[in-house]
Design a protein around this motif. Sequence first.
Motif, PDB file in Angstrom:
ATOM      1  N   ALA B 119       0.827  -1.211   0.000  1.00  0.00           N
ATOM      2  CA  ALA B 119       0.000   0.000   0.000  1.00  0.00           C
ATOM      3  C   ALA B 119       0.858   1.256   0.000  1.00  0.00           C
ATOM      4  O   ALA B 119       0.558   2.229   0.688  1.00  0.00           O
ATOM      5  CB  ALA B 119      -0.955  -0.028   1.192  1.00  0.00           C
ATOM      6  N   SER B 124      -1.300   2.712  -3.835  1.00  0.00           N
ATOM      7  CA  SER B 124      -2.353   3.673  -3.495  1.00  0.00           C
ATOM      8  C   SER B 124      -2.859   4.400  -4.730  1.00  0.00           C
ATOM      9  O   SER B 124      -4.061   4.625  -4.885  1.00  0.00           O
ATOM     10  CB  SER B 124      -1.837   4.696  -2.478  1.00  0.00           C
ATOM     11  N   ILE B 154      -7.856   2.913   1.764  1.00  0.00           N
ATOM     12  CA  ILE B 154      -7.255   3.727   0.715  1.00  0.00           C
ATOM     13  C   ILE B 154      -8.216   3.677  -0.457  1.00  0.00           C
ATOM     14  O   ILE B 154      -8.548   2.605  -0.945  1.00  0.00           O
ATOM     15  CB  ILE B 154      -5.857   3.200   0.318  1.00  0.00           C
TER      16      ILE B 154
END
Lengths: 246, 246
Positions: B119, B124, B154
Motif C-alpha cells: 500500500a 495507493s 485507501i
Amino acid sequence: MSVKQERNEAPVEDILSEEAIENIISKNSFRPEVSPAVIKRLPRYFRYLREIIRMGKTRVSSAELSRMMNVTASQIRQDLNCFGGFGQQGYGYNVNYLYTKICEILGVGCGFRAAVIGAGNLGSALVRSPMFEKRGVDVVAMFDVSQNVIGKKIGNVKVYDMSDLESKLKEYSVNIAILTLPKEYATEVAARLGTTDISGIWNFTGKEISFDSDRIVVENVHIGDSLMTLCYEVAKNMYQNNGRDQ
Amino acid sequence: MSVKQERNEAPVEDILSEEAIENIISKNSFRPEVSPAVIKRLPRYFRYLREIIRMGKTRVSSAELSRMMNVTASQIRQDLNCFGGFGQQGYGYNVNYLYTKICEILGVGCGFRAAVIGAGNLGSALVRSPMFEKRGVDVVAMFDVSQNVIGKKIGNVKVYDMSDLESKLKEYSVNIAILTLPKEYATEVAARLGTTDISGIWNFTGKEISFDSDRIVVENVHIGDSLMTLCYEVAKNMYQNNGRDQ
DNA sequence: TAGATTGTTAATCGATTAACAATC
DNA sequence: TAGATTGTTAATCGATTAACAATC
C-alpha cells in the motif's frame, strides 16, 4: 577494467579503408535501421546487467545470459551486434563494458531533464519512485492547476502553476514532459508542448498523442492494456481448466 | 440493436456438418492458437471502441477504424477474424456488438476480484484509479506490513495485515494479486501466492516472476522500460538533428 | 441490382533461430 | 595449442499486407 576490455575501445587509426569506415558508421549506436523489436528489448538487458553487476560478476556469456533471461543466446548476440561487437570470442562479454555501452545507447548519462505535468495520484507516485535516478533522468519540476499543491513540494520536486508551464520548461531546460493529467486535457496540453523546446513526451493520459513533425517523440503508456492481457490469460486458463475437470 | 446484428447470433442448428462444427470450435474465443501479437492488440481495440461508443456511432468499417488507430484495415479484419466473423460484408461492424465480443474475449464481465499487495505510493495510486472499474475488475482488498496503514482505507479499499494474506485472499475469493511492494520481497510473496487459489499476478515489483505450473499466469510490468525507449528515441533524434544543423 | 465491405487466401516482409567459421 | 564463445550468414518461422471472391 581488464586488459581484455581494452580491445573493445576502437583502435580507429589502424583501419582506414572506405569499407572499414563505412562499417564503423553502420555500427554506430544510432544507426537508424535498428529494428523496433531490438530497441524494445534493450531496457531488459539494462535491467539484467544491473542485476549481474550487483551480483559481483564481471563476465557473462550469451549462454549464461540466455538462461537468466529466458531468451535464446542467438537472439542476445544478434541484438547486441546491431550496435557493435561488444564481446569477444572465447571469452564472452565484460559486464561493466557492456552495461556502459547499453547505457550509452539508451541515453542514460545524457542528463535528460523531465517535468511531471499533473500532480495527482499517479504523478506523485511516479515522482517519488527511484526509477528516474536509476536511468539518469532528473525530474526538475511538476505542474498542476490546483492551488492546494502549487508551491508545495512532492518528493523533492516543486509544483508550479500550470500557467507558468512554458516559461518554467524553458528555465529548467526540460527535455521530457511526463503527462499524468486527466485525458480531457491531453490534447490541449500536447498542443502547448508542441510550441516548446521539449524533445519527448511520456504520456500516461490514456488519450494517444502524436505529432506531425518528428521533432517530439511520444511514448504512449497504457498500463490498463497490460491488466487486460492478464485477464485474457486468466479467463483462457479458467475456461481450459473447466473443460478438463468437468 | 439493429436487425443486421442478429445475423451474428449463431444460427447453430442450421449447420451440422463435421466441418462446420469444427469451424465453430476453432473460432471459439479461447482457441489457444491465437498469436500473442494479436492478443496484445485487443486492449487497444477495446479502448477505441469505447471511444467510438462515446461518440455515439453505431457502425464502423475496418477502413474507418484503421484511420483512427493508424493501423491497416487488413490487420483489423485479420485480428477480429481470429475470434469469429463479427462484421458483415457491405456493412462493416456493429460497434456495440463488436465491443461486447471484445469484452467477452478479454474477460471483462468475468467479475474478477483483485487484491493489491503493498500500500505504498504506487499501490495507493493504482487503487484510486478508474482503470479497474472500466475493465470489470473489482479491487476488494489491500495488504501491507506497516501499522500506519493497516486497518485504514485507501480509496474504498481496506488495508489488511500482510500476515492475514492467505486467509483474506480466500475469504474474498481473489483471482488476481497486484504486486506493488519493494522488489526484495517479490520472490517471497510470489511463493506464498503459489500456495493460494489465485489465478493471476500483475507484477509491478521489477523482479520478474514466473511459475513452473501454468495455473498462475504472470504479467510483469516495467514502466521504466517504456521511459528508456523514449530516452533512446530522444537521444537518437538529438544526435541526428545535431548532424544536420552543425 | 449496384455498391460496399467483409472474410480469407496468397505474397511479402520482418524477426527469430540454427549453425558454423572466425578468433580470442 | 585446445577450448570456448562470439559475430555473422543462411534457414526458418511468424506476422503483416495486398488482393479479391463472397456476400450483405
